[in-house]
Design a protein around this motif. Structure first.
Motif, PDB file in Angstrom:
ATOM      1  N   ARG A 127      47.023  10.670 -23.683  1.00 27.44           N
ATOM      2  CA  ARG A 127      45.630  10.166 -24.233  1.00 27.44           C
ATOM      3  C   ARG A 127      45.796   9.967 -25.465  1.00 27.44           C
ATOM      4  NH1 ARG A 127      42.331  10.538 -19.764  1.00 27.44           N
ATOM      5  NH2 ARG A 127      42.987  12.051 -17.918  1.00 27.44           N
ATOM      6  N   THR A 128      46.661   9.829 -26.257  1.00 23.07           N
ATOM      7  CA  THR A 128      46.704   9.174 -27.577  1.00 23.07           C
ATOM      8  C   THR A 128      46.092   7.855 -27.807  1.00 23.07           C
ATOM      9  OG1 THR A 128      48.527  10.690 -28.229  1.00 23.07           O
ATOM     10  CG2 THR A 128      48.332   8.449 -29.578  1.00 23.07           C
ATOM     11  N   VAL A 129      46.645   6.956 -26.541  1.00 24.83           N
ATOM     12  CA  VAL A 129      45.752   5.556 -26.560  1.00 24.83           C
ATOM     13  C   VAL A 129      45.317   5.477 -24.963  1.00 24.83           C
ATOM     14  CG1 VAL A 129      47.567   4.509 -28.144  1.00 24.83           C
ATOM     15  CG2 VAL A 129      48.094   4.584 -25.611  1.00 24.83           C
ATOM     16  N   GLU A 130      44.251   4.584 -24.925  1.00 24.82           N
ATOM     17  CA  GLU A 130      43.696   4.476 -23.807  1.00 24.82           C
ATOM     18  C   GLU A 130      44.447   3.624 -22.757  1.00 24.82           C
ATOM     19  OE1 GLU A 130      39.168   3.728 -21.818  1.00 24.82           O
ATOM     20  OE2 GLU A 130      39.282   3.628 -24.047  1.00 24.82           O
ATOM     21  N   ILE A 131      44.760   2.762 -23.198  1.00 24.42           N
ATOM     22  CA  ILE A 131      45.802   1.456 -22.383  1.00 24.42           C
ATOM     23  C   ILE A 131      47.006   1.199 -23.254  1.00 24.42           C
ATOM     24  CG2 ILE A 131      43.744   0.693 -21.201  1.00 24.42           C
ATOM     25  CD1 ILE A 131      44.007  -1.694 -23.145  1.00 24.42           C
ATOM     26  N   LEU A 144      51.665   6.243 -13.851  1.00 22.72           N
ATOM     27  CA  LEU A 144      50.255   5.493 -14.294  1.00 22.72           C
ATOM     28  C   LEU A 144      50.049   4.369 -13.256  1.00 22.72           C
ATOM     29  CD1 LEU A 144      51.324   5.586 -17.849  1.00 22.72           C
ATOM     30  CD2 LEU A 144      49.604   7.126 -16.844  1.00 22.72           C
ATOM     31  N   GLU A 145      48.808   4.200 -13.491  1.00 18.48           N
ATOM     32  CA  GLU A 145      48.051   3.110 -12.831  1.00 18.48           C
ATOM     33  C   GLU A 145      48.580   1.730 -13.686  1.00 18.48           C
ATOM     34  OE1 GLU A 145      44.164   2.390 -11.482  1.00 18.48           O
ATOM     35  OE2 GLU A 145      43.845   4.582 -10.638  1.00 18.48           O
ATOM     36  N   SER A 146      48.866   0.721 -12.860  1.00 19.39           N
ATOM     37  CA  SER A 146      49.423  -0.597 -13.663  1.00 19.39           C
ATOM     38  C   SER A 146      49.238  -2.003 -13.021  1.00 19.39           C
ATOM     39  CB  SER A 146      51.103  -0.398 -13.591  1.00 19.39           C
ATOM     40  OG  SER A 146      51.359  -0.387 -12.188  1.00 19.39           O
ATOM     41  N   ARG A 147      48.931  -2.844 -13.892  1.00 19.59           N
ATOM     42  CA  ARG A 147      48.725  -4.305 -13.505  1.00 19.59           C
ATOM     43  C   ARG A 147      49.774  -5.221 -14.130  1.00 19.59           C
ATOM     44  NH1 ARG A 147      42.079  -4.725 -14.175  1.00 19.59           N
ATOM     45  NH2 ARG A 147      41.525  -2.973 -12.740  1.00 19.59           N
ATOM     46  N   VAL A 148      50.674  -5.896 -13.432  1.00 25.16           N
ATOM     47  CA  VAL A 148      51.440  -6.413 -13.792  1.00 25.16           C
ATOM     48  C   VAL A 148      50.905  -7.877 -14.397  1.00 25.16           C
ATOM     49  CG1 VAL A 148      53.765  -8.226 -13.194  1.00 25.16           C
ATOM     50  CG2 VAL A 148      53.391  -5.780 -12.100  1.00 25.16           C
ATOM     51  N   LEU A 149      51.508  -8.352 -15.748  1.00 22.19           N
ATOM     52  CA  LEU A 149      51.147  -9.345 -16.504  1.00 22.19           C
ATOM     53  C   LEU A 149      52.313 -10.492 -16.356  1.00 22.19           C
ATOM     54  CD1 LEU A 149      49.597  -7.905 -19.654  1.00 22.19           C
ATOM     55  CD2 LEU A 149      48.137  -8.810 -17.709  1.00 22.19           C
ATOM     56  N   SER A 164      43.581   5.380 -15.342  1.00 21.29           N
ATOM     57  CA  SER A 164      42.507   4.864 -14.298  1.00 21.29           C
ATOM     58  C   SER A 164      42.079   3.732 -14.843  1.00 21.29           C
ATOM     59  CB  SER A 164      41.733   5.991 -13.688  1.00 21.29           C
ATOM     60  OG  SER A 164      40.817   5.122 -12.861  1.00 21.29           O
ATOM     61  N   PHE A 165      42.057   2.671 -14.145  1.00 22.57           N
ATOM     62  CA  PHE A 165      41.536   1.293 -14.646  1.00 22.57           C
ATOM     63  C   PHE A 165      39.951   1.475 -14.465  1.00 22.57           C
ATOM     64  CE2 PHE A 165      45.815  -0.182 -14.487  1.00 22.57           C
ATOM     65  CZ  PHE A 165      45.811  -0.927 -15.666  1.00 22.57           C
ATOM     66  N   GLU A 166      39.696   1.918 -13.244  1.00 19.64           N
ATOM     67  CA  GLU A 166      38.283   2.143 -12.819  1.00 19.64           C
ATOM     68  C   GLU A 166      37.426   3.143 -13.816  1.00 19.64           C
ATOM     69  OE1 GLU A 166      35.720   4.217  -9.134  1.00 19.64           O
ATOM     70  OE2 GLU A 166      37.625   3.215  -8.619  1.00 19.64           O
ATOM     71  N   GLN A 167      38.093   4.059 -14.542  1.00 17.01           N
ATOM     72  CA  GLN A 167      37.419   5.167 -15.323  1.00 17.01           C
ATOM     73  C   GLN A 167      37.548   4.706 -16.806  1.00 17.01           C
ATOM     74  OE1 GLN A 167      38.678   9.022 -14.525  1.00 17.01           O
ATOM     75  NE2 GLN A 167      38.508   8.885 -12.132  1.00 17.01           N
ATOM     76  N   LEU A 168      38.128   3.279 -17.170  1.00 14.70           N
ATOM     77  CA  LEU A 168      38.361   2.945 -18.421  1.00 14.70           C
ATOM     78  C   LEU A 168      36.769   2.835 -19.298  1.00 14.70           C
ATOM     79  CD1 LEU A 168      40.828  -0.049 -18.403  1.00 14.70           C
ATOM     80  CD2 LEU A 168      41.273   2.468 -19.265  1.00 14.70           C
ATOM     81  N   SER A 169      36.910   3.008 -20.569  1.00 12.81           N
ATOM     82  CA  SER A 169      35.675   3.021 -21.396  1.00 12.81           C
ATOM     83  C   SER A 169      35.345   1.444 -21.284  1.00 12.81           C
ATOM     84  CB  SER A 169      35.951   3.212 -22.623  1.00 12.81           C
ATOM     85  OG  SER A 169      36.987   2.346 -23.384  1.00 12.81           O
ATOM     86  N   PRO A 170      34.015   1.329 -21.545  1.00  7.17           N
ATOM     87  CA  PRO A 170      33.564  -0.465 -21.561  1.00  7.17           C
ATOM     88  C   PRO A 170      34.483  -1.369 -22.442  1.00  7.17           C
ATOM     89  CG  PRO A 170      31.559   0.965 -21.629  1.00  7.17           C
ATOM     90  CD  PRO A 170      33.133   1.961 -21.599  1.00  7.17           C
ATOM     91  N   ALA A 202      37.564  -0.875 -23.153  1.00  7.33           N
ATOM     92  CA  ALA A 202      38.873  -1.006 -22.688  1.00  7.33           C
ATOM     93  C   ALA A 202      38.629  -1.794 -21.467  1.00  7.33           C
ATOM     94  CB  ALA A 202      39.473   0.232 -22.297  1.00  7.33           C
ATOM     95  N   ARG A 203      38.053  -1.931 -20.531  1.00  6.03           N
ATOM     96  CA  ARG A 203      37.583  -2.793 -19.511  1.00  6.03           C
ATOM     97  C   ARG A 203      37.568  -4.488 -19.912  1.00  6.03           C
ATOM     98  NH1 ARG A 203      34.010   0.996 -17.278  1.00  6.03           N
ATOM     99  NH2 ARG A 203      32.318  -0.243 -17.985  1.00  6.03           N
ATOM    100  N   GLU A 204      36.732  -4.369 -21.212  1.00  3.86           N
ATOM    101  CA  GLU A 204      36.475  -5.684 -21.624  1.00  3.86           C
ATOM    102  C   GLU A 204      37.844  -6.362 -22.297  1.00  3.86           C
ATOM    103  OE1 GLU A 204      33.842  -8.243 -21.717  1.00  3.86           O
ATOM    104  OE2 GLU A 204      33.547  -6.819 -20.025  1.00  3.86           O
ATOM    105  N   PHE A 205      38.519  -5.462 -22.861  1.00  7.13           N
ATOM    106  CA  PHE A 205      39.884  -5.971 -23.337  1.00  7.13           C
ATOM    107  C   PHE A 205      41.145  -6.273 -22.539  1.00  7.13           C
ATOM    108  CE2 PHE A 205      43.843  -5.352 -25.573  1.00  7.13           C
ATOM    109  CZ  PHE A 205      43.695  -5.955 -26.665  1.00  7.13           C
ATOM    110  N   VAL A 206      41.045  -5.423 -21.244  1.00  6.85           N
ATOM    111  CA  VAL A 206      42.040  -5.753 -19.980  1.00  6.85           C
ATOM    112  C   VAL A 206      41.516  -6.964 -19.702  1.00  6.85           C
ATOM    113  CG1 VAL A 206      42.706  -5.218 -17.897  1.00  6.85           C
ATOM    114  CG2 VAL A 206      42.572  -3.359 -19.731  1.00  6.85           C
TER     115      VAL A 206
END
Length: 290
Positions: free
Chosen positions: A140-144, A154-159, A267-273, A275-279
């Motif tokens: 948890r040094t970084v969020e994403i 870790l949960e992942s999403r391929v780009l 967890s992408f579901e539990q990201l901060s607002p 982080a969610r907007e950034f993703v």
């Protein structure tokens, strides 16, 4: 205990240097020492010990409290972001991990666009190897984080779907070849050490290719320089190569090796607002989308 004391403790634990932590927090060294002392008194534990050779060292309980402290700070930040979202205002801090090629190829325009829309959000970008970034997300040094496969637990999403290529100078004996056989040139290969070389070697071994005497460098620029000096054949991901300047020949390799680059989080579901907007912004602006 208050959040400011906790933030001081986490920053000192991350830097293991009171002077450096004070500079990063924009407070005096005595203020840092006082905050640590007050936190130790509140918790009735010793967080650090001073070692003559190694300087500051976390105690066992200090190490446990560090992980909890990071979670508490992240939760405090997330609560503030959720409250701000209710008023159509997003603010707070977002910590993102990335490796250099991903920063160059993906994040520059995304960060600019995100800042234009959410000027009150501070982005802390930390660069390292994909292996380091996965560790930073885990602790948890970084969020994403933007990393290269394999993504682990870790949960992942391929780009990006990527592949490895060979690079060599136009004076190399293979300059007219359409492909480069890794099996035939096992002792001439140069790899870029990016924290995924172990998985790369495993993929090669699946094809009965056992690299023993290859040259390993730390950065893509070093690899290119070595190849330009005719020290070997460079093996590098096409995605990383796109972030560099060079005049080398690019060849397909045999066997073909595919890689993926993507975003990881607990967890992408539990990201901060934020982080969610950034993703979401990163996914929408991804120039490698089909």
């Amino acid at each position: 205990m208050n959040m400011s004391q906790l933030e001081v403790f986490v920053k000192v634990a991350e830097t293991m240097n009171i002077t450096e932590a004070a500079k990063m927090l924009y407070i005096s060294q005595p203020a840092v020492s006082k905050a640590l002392k007050n936190l130790e008194n509140t918790l009735n534990v010793r967080l650090f010990i001073r070692d003559k050779q190694n300087g500051l060292v976390l105690t066992a309980v200090g190490g446990e409290l560090l992980q909890l402290g990071k979670q508490m700070i992240a939760l405090d930040n997330k609560m503030m972001q959720v409250a701000c979202m209710e008023n159509d205002l997003l603010r707070g801090t977002l910590k993102v991990g990335s490796f250099p090629a991903a920063t160059i190829n993906l994040l520059t325009d995304v960060i600019y666009t995100f800042h234009q829309k959410y000027p009150e959000v501070t982005i802390e970008l930390v660069e390292g190897t994909p292996f380091q970034i996965k560790e930073w997300v885990e602790n948890r040094t970084v969020e994403i984080g933007l990393v290269t496969s394999p993504f682990g637990a870790l949960e992942s999403r391929v780009l990006i779907y990527d592949h490895m290529t060979a690079i060599l100078p136009d004076t190399h004996p293979l300059h007219t070849a359409s492909t480069v056989s890794l099996r035939e040139h096992q002792g001439d290969l140069i790899f870029c050490k990016g924290g995924t070389e172990a998985s790369l070697m495993q993929l090669l071994e699946q094809h009965d290719i056992h690299i023993r005497e290859s040259l390993t460098v730390q950065t893509a620029d070093s690899l290119i320089h070595m190849v330009e000096k005719n020290l070997g054949i460079g093996v590098i991901s096409n995605f990383t190569l796109d972030s560099t300047r060079h005049n080398l020949l690019v060849k397909d390799i045999e066997p073909a090796i595919q890689r993926q680059h993507g975003i990881v989080a607990h967890s992408f579901e539990q990201l901060s607002p934020a982080a969610r907007e950034f993703v979401r912004t990163l996914t929408e602006m991804n120039p490698f989308n089909d």
